[in-house]
Design an enzyme around this catalytic site. Structure first.
Site, PDB file in Angstrom:
ATOM      1  N   ALA A  95       0.829  -1.211   0.000  1.00  0.00           N
ATOM      2  CA  ALA A  95       0.000   0.000   0.000  1.00  0.00           C
ATOM      3  C   ALA A  95       0.863   1.261   0.000  1.00  0.00           C
ATOM      4  O   ALA A  95       2.005   1.245   0.451  1.00  0.00           O
ATOM      5  CB  ALA A  95      -0.903  -0.006   1.219  1.00  0.00           C
TER       6      ALA A  95
ATOM      7  N   GLY B 205       0.171  -5.808   0.045  1.00  0.00           N
ATOM      8  CA  GLY B 205      -0.642  -5.718  -1.167  1.00  0.00           C
ATOM      9  C   GLY B 205       0.150  -6.120  -2.404  1.00  0.00           C
ATOM     10  O   GLY B 205      -0.413  -6.655  -3.369  1.00  0.00           O
TER      11      GLY B 205
ATOM     12  N   GLU C 227       1.420  -7.261   7.420  1.00  0.00           N
ATOM     13  CA  GLU C 227       0.320  -6.476   8.005  1.00  0.00           C
ATOM     14  C   GLU C 227       0.218  -6.599   9.519  1.00  0.00           C
ATOM     15  O   GLU C 227      -0.183  -5.663  10.205  1.00  0.00           O
ATOM     16  CB  GLU C 227      -1.016  -6.890   7.373  1.00  0.00           C
ATOM     17  CG  GLU C 227      -1.232  -6.388   5.951  1.00  0.00           C
ATOM     18  CD  GLU C 227      -0.514  -7.189   4.881  1.00  0.00           C
ATOM     19  OE1 GLU C 227       0.238  -8.136   5.218  1.00  0.00           O
ATOM     20  OE2 GLU C 227      -0.695  -6.858   3.697  1.00  0.00           O
TER      21      GLU C 227
END
Ligand code: NAI
Length: 682
Positions: free
Chosen positions: A60, A101, A124
């Protein structure tokens, strides 16, 4: 701009958002357009997605987080759906990193090809989240539930070489990445059906047993962070049909985003990046540092030496006698040889590392160094004597540093002819592991020297934080206030294990009394004796520690302190002797002991830290309130997912907090100074 390059019948789409191809809105849009164009082109049989040498994609785009662009269409799940449902084979060609991502993009492709050194992972969890775009559903389908869980729970990237046989990659190659990916795309173009990760079914019993085994293995600190259980729930959903699993993952992900823990972790991520920068008021040019000299080859000196050697610097290690020097040299050698023997580094790397170490007994060798750091005994007279010699031998322009924990930097600088070149570099033990580095500014330290200290910290892969020169700097100053308050709680009615359990129960790595036993009570005892003459007799002084020491209970190394130790194992509770000392202390102060609940203990400990934080800011010892949080999390085992004492204060009801801080006055008594909360809370 062309959307793709033709390589025979393959469309090569290059992700072009330097430096790391973060998945900005523009990049997401471009991927969708390029794939659509390739799909519409009758000459094209397949598609290869490739990044640059550094990154396929690092995930991201942090700069878009919280802005409308983050949620502007196409959002990532939509991009992934387009890739997966493309009628022509899409192959991810991975060099550098594919993280978060970025890896989820690759997982949605029909196949993946990687360079050996590429690193892939789903980090994450370190932000209190789970992968939110299919990572928890697709990765286990490709690599198996056990490996998938391991990667998602640890958040640690792995190399393509390590994962070569995992099922993640069609091919792992040493060279010619794009050619290999094109070849795979062509092969797939001729296949009857495209392999889609979503079509793979996992055995439901196997999923359940792996998930439950992992749930049973979560440690206490992981249980305090909801993201860990969410990972397990999401991976459990791989037993469901794919779209249901995907919906479950999304729901869990969205539930975590606003959680206190995820907010705290995002905050830490941000404030760590600020902490390492000097404030605008200090404009200095860092001086080049290629060789450092470390004086004192004890615990800290050898740790600092290893840290510098790891960063590629040369290290001159100076001791006062041959035996101490040899012990220090051996400790550094054991470190590297041990790592090589354990397969963590190559033997050649261990040798090359050791070749950068130059042990010496000659003070004249200090002239080789761009920066000299002292880690001798914690005694002002000893340090001053050392710095007189440093002053005589270090070359002009060399930076001079002391690793003192408590001593006055200006008193150290007073003995050198160049006080502007001297600063404090306070490392934490073990110095080659702990990331925190307090960079301490003396009254005369020049801006260039401070800039050099901060830069050295970054070179050593540390988190350097600027501090003013005050007793205990930032970390030990807050820690002392906290520990003192924990001692008050002993007198007020808690046992050491009540306090320790309450604090580990909120996620501290260790409680204060277990820490005290581990480091040895004699250090504090010696310091207390030194301060006895100047201590105001009206001050609330808890003598429990002194009495433990008088009975020879010096901590873990003596087999007894606040706890007792059998074969190095700590007793669950304090014993009768300790309780008798504590009860006497309460009685001497006229206190009727009242048990404290874990919540009361946690709150009182945090209030003590918060008040001290406000004082530190008022005194200018810390530049920014958030620096205090970085120090406590990095150096003192404060739970990162609670953000730090300042972050904690910001989450509290303000009026209540103000009242409670005021209330500390009755607990602390004479000499209590109340900090100005407005400095922390705005
Ligand atoms: P240590 O006792 O393990 O090592 C000190 C070394 O300095 C010994 O090997 C000694 O032979 C050598 N030394 C003493 N005088 C010397 C001289 N005149 N010339 C050359 N070498 C000399 O001590 P440790 O724990 O490594 O601490 C060193 C410094 O680091 C102290 O100022 C301490 O406060 C500070 N510090 C210690 C931390 C810890 O957790 N141990 C953490 C942060 C700072």
């Amino acid at each position: 701009m062309t959307l793709f390059q033709r390589q025979h019948a393959i469309a090569v789409i290059t992700l072009d958002h330097p430096p790391v191809n973060s998945l900005s809105h523009a990049l997401r849009q471009r991927i969708v357009e390029a794939v659509a164009a390739a799909q519409a082109d009758a000459q094209i049989k397949g598609i290869v997605l490739v990044g640059n040498d550094k990154a396929f994609s690092a995930g991201a785009d942090v700069t878009e987080m919280g802005t409308p662009k983050q949620l502007a269409l196409p959002i990532l799940p939509e991009v992934l759906a387009r890739l997966e449902s493309c009628s022509k084979p899409v192959v991810a060609a991975i060099a550098g990193v594919a993280l978060g991502g970025g890896l989820e993009v690759a997982l949605s492709c029909h196949a993946r090809v990687a360079l050996e050194g590429a690193r892939v992972g789903l980090p994450e969890i370190s932000l209190g989240l789970i992968p939110g775009s299919g990572g928890t559903q697709r990765l286990p389908r490709l690599v198996g539930v056990a490996t998938g869980l391991d990667m998602i729970l640890s958040g640690q990237p792995r190399s393509a070489r390590q994962l070569a046989d995992s099922g993640l990659f069609e091919r792992v190659v040493a060279v010619d990445l794009v050619d290999a990916a094109c070849a795979v795309a062509l092969q797939l173009a001729d296949a009857a059906a495209l392999p889609r990760t979503r079509d793979r079914a996992l055995d439901a019993d196997l999923v359940r047993s792996h998930v439950e085994a992992a749930r049973a293995k979560l440690n206490a600190r992981q249980r305090l962070q909801p993201a860990y259980a969410a990972v397990l729930d999401a991976v459990a959903a791989t037993a469901l049909p794919f779209d249901q699993g995907l919906a479950k993952e999304r729901e869990l992900f969205l539930g975590l985003v606003p959680s206190r823990q995820a907010r705290a972790l995002r905050y830490q991520f941000k404030v760590e990046r600020e902490a390492v920068k000097l404030p605008a008021s200090i404009q200095g040019q860092s001086r080049p540092v290629r060789t450092i000299a470390v004086i004192g080859a004890g615990t800290m000196g050898t740790g600092i030496a290893i840290s510098a050697i790891d960063a590629g610097l040369r290290v001159v290690l100076l001791e006062q006698d041959a035996a101490a020097l040899e012990r220090g040299r051996q400790r550094v050698a054991d470190h590297y040889n041990g790592r090589a023997d354990a397969g963590k580094i190559k033997h050649a790397v261990a040798e090359a590392s050791l070749a950068r170490l130059q042990p010496t007994l000659e003070w004249s060798d200090l002239a080789l160094a761009d920066l000299v750091i002292e880690a001798v005994f914690e005694d002002l007279a000893v340090k001053q004597e050392v710095f007189r010699k440093v002053d005589a031998h270090a070359r002009p322009g060399a930076v001079l540093a002391t690793n003192t924990s408590y001593l006055d930097i200006d008193a150290v600088a007073a003995v050198v002819s160049r006080p502007q070149d001297l600063l404090g570099l306070h490392f934490f033990s073990p110095a080659n592991v702990m990331k925190l580095l307090e960079v301490v500014r003396g009254a005369q330290t020049s801006a260039d020297v401070l800039a050099t200290g901060m830069e050295l910290g970054r070179t050593l892969k540390k988190l350097p934080v600027l501090c003013g020169n005050a007793f205990g700097f930032i970390g030990n100053r807050i820690y002392n206030a906290y520990r003192r308050h924990c001692e008050f709680m002993l007198e007020d009615g808690a046992w050491p294990e009540d306090v320790d359990r309450a604090l580990t129960g909120m996620g501290f790595a260790m409680g204060p009394f277990a820490v005290a036993d581990l480091s040895g009570l004699d250090i504090a005892w010696r310091m207390r004796k030194a301060q006895a003459a100047t201590r105001d007799p009206r001050e609330r002084y808890v003598a429990i520690l002194d009495q433990l020491c008088e009975q020879g209970r010096l901590g873990r190394k003596a087999g007894a302190g606040y706890y007792s130790y059998t074969d190095g194992k700590q007793s669950a509770a304090s014993d009768e002797t300790v309780r008798a000392i504590i009860e006497q202390a309460s009685a001497a102060r006229g206190i009727v002991r009242q048990p404290l609940t874990p919540e009361q203990i946690q709150r009182r400990a945090l209030l003590a830290m918060v008040n001290e934080a406000a004082l530190l800011l008022a005194e200018g010892v810390a530049q920014r309130a958030s620096d205090i949080d970085v120090v406590l999390v990095q150096g003192y085992g404060f739970p990162r997912w609670e953000g730090g004492p300042v972050f904690w204060a910001q989450q509290q009801d303000r009026a209540q907090l103000e009242q409670d801080i005021k209330g500390l006055a009755t607990v602390v008594g004479h000499g209590f100074r109340q900090g100005d909360l407005a400095l922390l809370l705005g």
